[in-house]
Enzyme design. Structure first.
Site, PDB file in Angstrom:
ATOM      1  N   THR A 283       4.227   3.261  -5.977  1.00 40.34           N
ATOM      2  CA  THR A 283       4.378   1.800  -5.795  1.00 40.34           C
ATOM      3  C   THR A 283       6.039   1.648  -6.690  1.00 40.34           C
ATOM      4  O   THR A 283       6.380   2.269  -7.892  1.00 40.34           O
ATOM      5  CB  THR A 283       3.663   0.957  -6.552  1.00 40.34           C
TER       6      THR A 283
ATOM      7  N   THR B  15       4.572  -3.186  -1.201  1.00 37.97           N
ATOM      8  CA  THR B  15       3.354  -2.572  -0.276  1.00 37.97           C
ATOM      9  C   THR B  15       4.382  -1.902   0.940  1.00 37.97           C
ATOM     10  O   THR B  15       3.721  -1.015   1.445  1.00 37.97           O
ATOM     11  CB  THR B  15       2.587  -3.511   0.540  1.00 37.97           C
TER      12      THR B  15
ATOM     13  N   GLU C  21      -9.515   7.760  -1.931  1.00 39.28           N
ATOM     14  CA  GLU C  21      -9.424   6.731  -3.176  1.00 39.28           C
ATOM     15  C   GLU C  21     -10.030   5.334  -2.808  1.00 39.28           C
ATOM     16  O   GLU C  21     -10.514   4.972  -3.569  1.00 39.28           O
ATOM     17  CB  GLU C  21      -7.602   6.596  -3.157  1.00 39.28           C
TER      18      GLU C  21
HETATM   19  C1  LIG Z   1      -3.490  -2.341 -12.741  1.00 38.83           C
HETATM   20  C2  LIG Z   1      -2.788  -1.753 -11.565  1.00 38.83           C
HETATM   21  C3  LIG Z   1      -2.716  -0.409 -11.289  1.00 38.83           C
HETATM   22  C4  LIG Z   1      -1.898   0.270 -10.417  1.00 38.83           C
HETATM   23  N1  LIG Z   1      -1.918   1.713 -10.484  1.00 38.83           N
HETATM   24  C5  LIG Z   1      -0.925   2.098  -9.554  1.00 38.83           C
HETATM   25  C6  LIG Z   1      -0.777   3.655  -9.472  1.00 38.83           C
HETATM   26  O1  LIG Z   1      -1.201   4.470 -10.357  1.00 38.83           O
HETATM   27  N2  LIG Z   1       0.158   4.112  -8.734  1.00 38.83           N
HETATM   28  C7  LIG Z   1       0.784   3.339  -7.655  1.00 38.83           C
HETATM   29  O2  LIG Z   1       1.720   3.925  -7.098  1.00 38.83           O
HETATM   30  N3  LIG Z   1       0.536   1.999  -7.786  1.00 38.83           N
HETATM   31  C8  LIG Z   1      -0.301   1.430  -8.409  1.00 38.83           C
HETATM   32  N4  LIG Z   1      -0.452  -0.050  -8.484  1.00 38.83           N
HETATM   33  C9  LIG Z   1       0.215  -0.701  -7.603  1.00 38.83           C
HETATM   34  C10 LIG Z   1      -0.751  -1.334  -6.542  1.00 38.83           C
HETATM   35  O3  LIG Z   1      -1.010  -0.353  -5.674  1.00 38.83           O
HETATM   36  C11 LIG Z   1       0.306  -2.465  -5.814  1.00 38.83           C
HETATM   37  O4  LIG Z   1       0.283  -3.410  -6.813  1.00 38.83           O
HETATM   38  C12 LIG Z   1      -0.481  -2.989  -4.551  1.00 38.83           C
HETATM   39  O5  LIG Z   1      -0.629  -2.081  -3.445  1.00 38.83           O
HETATM   40  C13 LIG Z   1       0.208  -4.388  -4.236  1.00 38.83           C
HETATM   41  O6  LIG Z   1       1.561  -3.927  -4.039  1.00 38.83           O
HETATM   42  P1  LIG Z   1       2.507  -5.013  -4.740  1.00 38.83           P
HETATM   43  O7  LIG Z   1       2.017  -5.521  -5.993  1.00 38.83           O
HETATM   44  O8  LIG Z   1       3.850  -4.626  -4.784  1.00 38.83           O
HETATM   45  O9  LIG Z   1       2.453  -6.450  -3.901  1.00 38.83           O
HETATM   46  P2  LIG Z   1       3.305  -6.893  -2.783  1.00 38.83           P
HETATM   47  O10 LIG Z   1       3.566  -5.578  -1.702  1.00 38.83           O
HETATM   48  O11 LIG Z   1       4.571  -7.439  -3.480  1.00 38.83           O
HETATM   49  O12 LIG Z   1       2.432  -8.040  -2.096  1.00 38.83           O
HETATM   50  C14 LIG Z   1       2.225  -9.146  -2.780  1.00 38.83           C
HETATM   51  C15 LIG Z   1       1.063 -10.033  -1.858  1.00 38.83           C
HETATM   52  O13 LIG Z   1       1.711 -10.373  -0.722  1.00 38.83           O
HETATM   53  C16 LIG Z   1       0.603  -9.955   0.346  1.00 38.83           C
HETATM   54  N5  LIG Z   1       1.593  -9.459   1.377  1.00 38.83           N
HETATM   55  C17 LIG Z   1       2.688  -8.747   1.401  1.00 38.83           C
HETATM   56  N6  LIG Z   1       3.037  -8.515   2.670  1.00 38.83           N
HETATM   57  C18 LIG Z   1       2.372  -9.209   3.414  1.00 38.83           C
HETATM   58  C19 LIG Z   1       2.140  -9.303   4.804  1.00 38.83           C
HETATM   59  N7  LIG Z   1       2.983  -8.451   5.644  1.00 38.83           N
HETATM   60  N8  LIG Z   1       1.398 -10.032   5.376  1.00 38.83           N
HETATM   61  C20 LIG Z   1       0.078 -10.436   4.614  1.00 38.83           C
HETATM   62  N9  LIG Z   1       0.026 -10.452   3.338  1.00 38.83           N
HETATM   63  C21 LIG Z   1       1.365  -9.591   2.827  1.00 38.83           C
HETATM   64  C22 LIG Z   1      -0.153  -8.825  -0.427  1.00 38.83           C
HETATM   65  O14 LIG Z   1      -1.426  -8.448   0.243  1.00 38.83           O
HETATM   66  C23 LIG Z   1      -0.291  -9.256  -1.921  1.00 38.83           C
HETATM   67  O15 LIG Z   1      -1.323  -9.912  -2.194  1.00 38.83           O
HETATM   68  C24 LIG Z   1      -1.269  -0.486  -9.670  1.00 38.83           C
HETATM   69  C25 LIG Z   1      -1.323  -1.898  -9.739  1.00 38.83           C
HETATM   70  C26 LIG Z   1      -1.960  -2.424 -10.578  1.00 38.83           C
HETATM   71  C27 LIG Z   1      -2.033  -4.131 -10.676  1.00 38.83           C
END
Ligand SMILES: Cc1cc2nc3c(=O)[nH]c(=O)nc-3n(C[C@H](O)[C@H](O)[C@H](O)COP(=O)(O)OP(=O)(O)OC[C@H]3O[C@@H](n4cnc5c(N)ncnc54)[C@H](O)[C@@H]3O)c2cc1C
Length: 385
Positions: free
Chosen positions: A123, A129, A243
């Site tokens: 990430t 995402t 996972e």
């Molecule tokens: C405690 C914690 C531990 C983590 N550990 C890891 C790790 O070890 N390694 C790693 O790589 N990542 C890690 N992550 C990251 C995690 O995988 C991401 O937070 C998660 O995939 C969501 O990505 P984002 O936070 O960038 O949300 P964003 O992509 O910014 O999305 C924000 C919200 O908008 C929604 N959204 C976005 N686009 C769309 C769409 N087109 N249609 C509908 N809804 C949408 C999403 O569903 C989400 O609810 C961790 C996160 C947390 C909070």
């Protein structure tokens, strides 16, 4: 309430280990925002975290089904697998795509507990995402790659020796398919931290050790590239089914924990001269939560069965994760609600588990992204992004 299954021996053994780490232990670690080092060490020593490593490399050579039981039991005991689940699936990436030399070098040491591979860095703050938009870049210079960029939410870095890193090796503008041109590397954290890689912890709602990472000319030996250059995104996707299924099992463990706790409490708590659990207004939401956990569990077993038979299981793994995360969250709400005020008291552990299980609505993949996968790939609805 729960019938024995064919994994009862594993359940009994993991339960016995977990029983040495009671609620007070996990509560204390949570209050200190600490890492359950003694617990993870005990799991490692007993060989549970090497469950999926083949016997040739010193592991137990078990399948995803058995691994999922281990994770489920940890959460069902009141613990949180989030402290150590990374190794189960990160190891799979190395196993499937690493060279014989890489596997020989690392897997036996991971199996023995000498090394931990608990972290995976995908990430990024600006990509979210939309992983193909990552900006962290690795440029080959002779016998090494030089990495620059930034990651966010990268977990367990401070309690791991190794980390799998996804970086672009060809800029997005120069690839035909946006998923091409990314590669994965095994980063030796003992070498990297302070020498091109900076770690900044993120204080967060759960006691989950997670960090921002900054790369400034971090040098990685070229031999640490896993698989072919440019194919890393595919390799990462391969690991995600494991996972998601493991996380589903953890949510199911949480779900049973919440249902057990609230059932016990509702039998004991007397208000208006009778146990609160005698009121159907209280019984029904608990029964509903139990049904949802049981139903999610069926999809979890389906995902495990397909994965262990090496059949495609993307749909089942995603659906299991979605159903289980929803079920555990519903069970968490019910558990908190019917503990009344005591649900908020730390000594009941409900508020801690409530926070912990909430994470799985968002990470490692959010609910919307699973719904979008099902809509597009299973139902053939028009692609949205
Ligand atoms: C405690 C914690 C531990 C983590 N550990 C890891 C790790 O070890 N390694 C790693 O790589 N990542 C890690 N992550 C990251 C995690 O995988 C991401 O937070 C998660 O995939 C969501 O990505 P984002 O936070 O960038 O949300 P964003 O992509 O910014 O999305 C924000 C919200 O908008 C929604 N959204 C976005 N686009 C769309 C769409 N087109 N249609 C509908 N809804 C949408 C999403 O569903 C989400 O609810 C961790 C996160 C947390 C909070």
């Amino acid at each position: 309430m729960h019938a024995a299954d064919k994994f009862q021996d594993i359940r009994d053994a993991v339960r016995a280990l977990c029983a040495k780490f009671p609620d007070e232990y996990h509560r204390g670690i949570d209050a200190q925002r600490g890492y359950p080092e003694a617990f993870v060490e005990a799991l490692t020593k007993a060989g549970w975290l090497a469950a999926m490593i083949p016997q040739d490399y010193g592991g137990a050579g078990l399948g995803l089904a058995e691994a999922s039981v281990i994770m489920e039991e940890i959460n069902r005991s009141g613990g949180n697998s989030g402290a150590c689940h990374g190794q189960m699936y990160n190891m799979g990436t190395l196993l499937r795509h690493g060279s014989p030399a890489q596997k020989q070098k690392y897997l036996p040491k991971i199996a023995s507990g000498e090394l931990r591979l608990q972290s995976m860095a995908v990430t990024e703050p600006t990509a979210g995402t939309d992983t193909t938009k990552i900006k962290t870049i690795a440029v080959r210079e002779g016998d090494r790659y030089v990495v620059n960029g930034q990651k966010v939410w990268i977990s367990r870095v401070q309690h791991s020796d190794l980390m799998i890193l996804l970086a672009r090796t060809t800029p997005l503008a120069q690839v035909k398919k946006k998923s091409d041109g990314m590669s994965i590397f095994l980063v030796d954290l003992r070498e990297a931290v302070g020498k091109g890689m900076t770690v900044r912890p993120i204080a967060n709602m759960v006691n989950h050790e997670t960090n921002e990472l900054f790369f400034e000319n971090l040098e990685i030996p070229a031999e640490n590239l896993i698989g072919a250059e440019g194919q890393g995104f595919k390799y990462i996707l391969d690991g995600l089914n494991a996972e998601r299924t493991l996380i589903a099992a953890e949510c199911i463990g949480d779900g049973y924990w919440f249902v057990d706790r609230v059932t016990r409490y509702a039998k004991d708590r007397i208000v208006f001269g009778r146990p609160i659990g005698q009121n159907q207004g209280v019984q029904f939401p608990i029964a509903e939560a139990y049904i949802e956990v049981e139903a999610a569990n069926l999809m979890r077993w389906k995902a495990c069965e397909l994965f262990d038979a090496r059949e495609p299981c993307g749909a089942e793994a995603n659906m299991a994760k979605h159903l289980a995360a929803k079920a555990s969250w519903e069970a968490a709400n019910v558990c908190l609600q019917y503990h009344g005020g005591f649900g908020f008291a730390c000594e009941y552990d409900v508020e801690r588990k409530f926070r912990e299980t909430r994470l799985y609505q968002v990470a490692p993949i959010s609910a919307n992204l699973i719904l979008s996968y099902v809509a597009e790939h299973l139902l053939g609805l028009p692609r949205s992004f």
